[in-house]
Design a protein around this motif. Structure first.
Motif, PDB file in Angstrom:
ATOM      1  N   LYS A  13      53.952  49.834  29.203  1.00 23.47           N
ATOM      2  CA  LYS A  13      53.964  48.820  28.143  1.00 23.47           C
ATOM      3  C   LYS A  13      53.997  47.387  28.686  1.00 23.47           C
ATOM      4  N   ILE A  14      53.314  47.175  29.802  1.00 23.86           N
ATOM      5  CA  ILE A  14      53.242  45.837  30.397  1.00 23.86           C
ATOM      6  C   ILE A  14      52.170  45.047  29.671  1.00 23.86           C
ATOM      7  N   GLY A  15      52.465  43.794  29.383  1.00 22.77           N
ATOM      8  CA  GLY A  15      51.563  42.939  28.626  1.00 22.77           C
ATOM      9  C   GLY A  15      50.340  42.508  29.420  1.00 22.77           C
ATOM     10  N   LYS A  16      49.319  42.151  28.693  1.00 22.90           N
ATOM     11  CA  LYS A  16      48.043  41.767  29.281  1.00 22.90           C
ATOM     12  C   LYS A  16      48.172  40.577  30.238  1.00 22.90           C
ATOM     13  N   THR A  17      48.956  39.577  29.868  1.00 23.58           N
ATOM     14  CA  THR A  17      49.106  38.390  30.714  1.00 23.58           C
ATOM     15  C   THR A  17      49.648  38.766  32.083  1.00 23.58           C
ATOM     16  N   GLN A  18      50.650  39.617  32.115  1.00 19.07           N
ATOM     17  CA  GLN A  18      51.227  40.036  33.394  1.00 19.07           C
ATOM     18  C   GLN A  18      50.234  40.894  34.175  1.00 19.07           C
ATOM     19  N   ILE A  19      49.513  41.755  33.507  1.00 23.41           N
ATOM     20  CA  ILE A  19      48.524  42.593  34.183  1.00 23.41           C
ATOM     21  C   ILE A  19      47.439  41.728  34.820  1.00 23.41           C
ATOM     22  N   VAL A  20      46.978  40.717  34.102  1.00 24.86           N
ATOM     23  CA  VAL A  20      45.966  39.813  34.656  1.00 24.86           C
ATOM     24  C   VAL A  20      46.510  39.129  35.911  1.00 24.86           C
ATOM     25  N   ARG A  21      47.755  38.674  35.862  1.00 25.63           N
ATOM     26  CA  ARG A  21      48.367  38.047  37.055  1.00 25.63           C
ATOM     27  C   ARG A  21      48.402  39.011  38.230  1.00 25.63           C
ATOM     28  N   GLU A  22      48.791  40.247  37.970  1.00 27.20           N
ATOM     29  CA  GLU A  22      48.866  41.251  39.039  1.00 27.20           C
ATOM     30  C   GLU A  22      47.476  41.569  39.598  1.00 27.20           C
ATOM     31  N   LEU A  23      46.484  41.650  38.722  1.00 29.57           N
ATOM     32  CA  LEU A  23      45.108  41.884  39.178  1.00 29.57           C
ATOM     33  C   LEU A  23      44.627  40.745  40.067  1.00 29.57           C
ATOM     34  N   GLU A  24      44.946  39.516  39.681  1.00 31.90           N
ATOM     35  CA  GLU A  24      44.552  38.362  40.485  1.00 31.90           C
ATOM     36  C   GLU A  24      45.239  38.379  41.854  1.00 31.90           C
ATOM     37  N   ILE A  25      46.493  38.801  41.890  1.00 26.06           N
ATOM     38  CA  ILE A  25      47.203  38.922  43.164  1.00 26.06           C
ATOM     39  C   ILE A  25      46.510  39.955  44.050  1.00 26.06           C
ATOM     40  N   LEU A  26      46.154  41.086  43.470  1.00 24.81           N
ATOM     41  CA  LEU A  26      45.440  42.109  44.246  1.00 24.81           C
ATOM     42  C   LEU A  26      44.114  41.586  44.774  1.00 24.81           C
ATOM     43  N   LEU A  27      43.379  40.874  43.932  1.00 22.37           N
ATOM     44  CA  LEU A  27      42.078  40.341  44.343  1.00 22.37           C
ATOM     45  C   LEU A  27      42.208  39.298  45.444  1.00 22.37           C
ATOM     46  N   ASP A  28      43.284  38.545  45.447  1.00 21.87           N
ATOM     47  CA  ASP A  28      43.493  37.497  46.453  1.00 21.87           C
ATOM     48  C   ASP A  28      44.142  38.020  47.727  1.00 21.87           C
ATOM     49  N   SER A  29      44.621  39.251  47.699  1.00 20.22           N
ATOM     50  CA  SER A  29      45.307  39.833  48.847  1.00 20.22           C
ATOM     51  C   SER A  29      44.346  40.092  50.003  1.00 20.22           C
ATOM     52  N   LYS A  30      44.786  39.712  51.183  1.00 21.64           N
ATOM     53  CA  LYS A  30      43.999  39.994  52.388  1.00 21.64           C
ATOM     54  C   LYS A  30      44.347  41.372  52.967  1.00 21.64           C
ATOM     55  N   GLU A  31      45.480  41.923  52.529  1.00 23.35           N
ATOM     56  CA  GLU A  31      45.937  43.217  53.035  1.00 23.35           C
ATOM     57  C   GLU A  31      45.302  44.398  52.308  1.00 23.35           C
ATOM     58  N   ILE A  32      44.765  44.155  51.124  1.00 21.08           N
ATOM     59  CA  ILE A  32      44.196  45.234  50.323  1.00 21.08           C
ATOM     60  C   ILE A  32      42.693  45.063  50.262  1.00 21.08           C
ATOM     61  N   GLU A  33      41.996  46.111  50.623  1.00 22.96           N
ATOM     62  CA  GLU A  33      40.538  46.074  50.603  1.00 22.96           C
ATOM     63  C   GLU A  33      40.044  46.720  49.305  1.00 22.96           C
ATOM     64  N   LEU A  34      39.284  45.963  48.558  1.00 26.12           N
ATOM     65  CA  LEU A  34      38.729  46.445  47.297  1.00 26.12           C
ATOM     66  C   LEU A  34      37.212  46.381  47.354  1.00 26.12           C
ATOM     67  N   GLU A  35      36.572  47.363  46.760  1.00 23.80           N
ATOM     68  CA  GLU A  35      35.118  47.377  46.687  1.00 23.80           C
ATOM     69  C   GLU A  35      34.655  46.333  45.676  1.00 23.80           C
ATOM     70  N   ASP A  36      33.721  45.497  46.086  1.00 24.32           N
ATOM     71  CA  ASP A  36      33.056  44.541  45.199  1.00 24.32           C
ATOM     72  C   ASP A  36      34.045  43.638  44.459  1.00 24.32           C
ATOM     73  N   LYS A  37      34.790  42.853  45.227  1.00 25.59           N
ATOM     74  CA  LYS A  37      35.805  41.969  44.654  1.00 25.59           C
ATOM     75  C   LYS A  37      35.232  40.980  43.648  1.00 25.59           C
ATOM     76  N   GLU A  38      34.029  40.509  43.879  1.00 28.71           N
ATOM     77  CA  GLU A  38      33.452  39.522  42.958  1.00 28.71           C
ATOM     78  C   GLU A  38      33.206  40.129  41.572  1.00 28.71           C
ATOM     79  N   THR A  39      32.724  41.366  41.537  1.00 28.11           N
ATOM     80  CA  THR A  39      32.534  42.035  40.251  1.00 28.11           C
ATOM     81  C   THR A  39      33.880  42.271  39.573  1.00 28.11           C
TER      82      THR A  39
END
Length: 88
Positions: A13-39
């Motif tokens: 039951k986490i709110g959208k605003t907090q989820i967006v913040r967490e997603l942005e943290i993941l996208l900006d992380s240098k320790e986590i490799e994600l496929e197609d970060k720009e998409t």
């Protein structure tokens, strides 16, 4: 990523605003490799600015990079996203 957002939203039951913040943290992380970060970044921005589910935003973002054809949907909120078209 889609499953992670779904679990945070539905189970925790986490709110959208907090989820967006967490997603942005993941996208900006240098320790986590994600496929197609720009998409993913496009999807997160659409998610933050719309009422559509994150999964629909990700479909829209992927469609923008790969196709000139729309993605058809029965979901009115998803149909408002770039590259999506409502089937009635």
């Amino acid at each position: 990523m889609t499953e992670w957002v779904w679990v945070l939203t539905r189970s925790y039951k986490i709110g959208k605003t907090q989820i967006v913040r967490e997603l942005e943290i993941l996208l900006d992380s240098k320790e986590i490799e994600l496929e197609d970060k720009e998409t993913l970044r496009v999807a997160v921005n659409e998610f933050a600015q719309s009422n559509a589910d994150f999964s629909d935003c990700l479909i829209s973002a992927k469609n923008q990079n790969s196709s000139k054809d729309p993605t058809f949907t029965f979901d009115k909120e998803a149909s408002k996203l770039t590259g999506m078209q409502l089937l009635e």
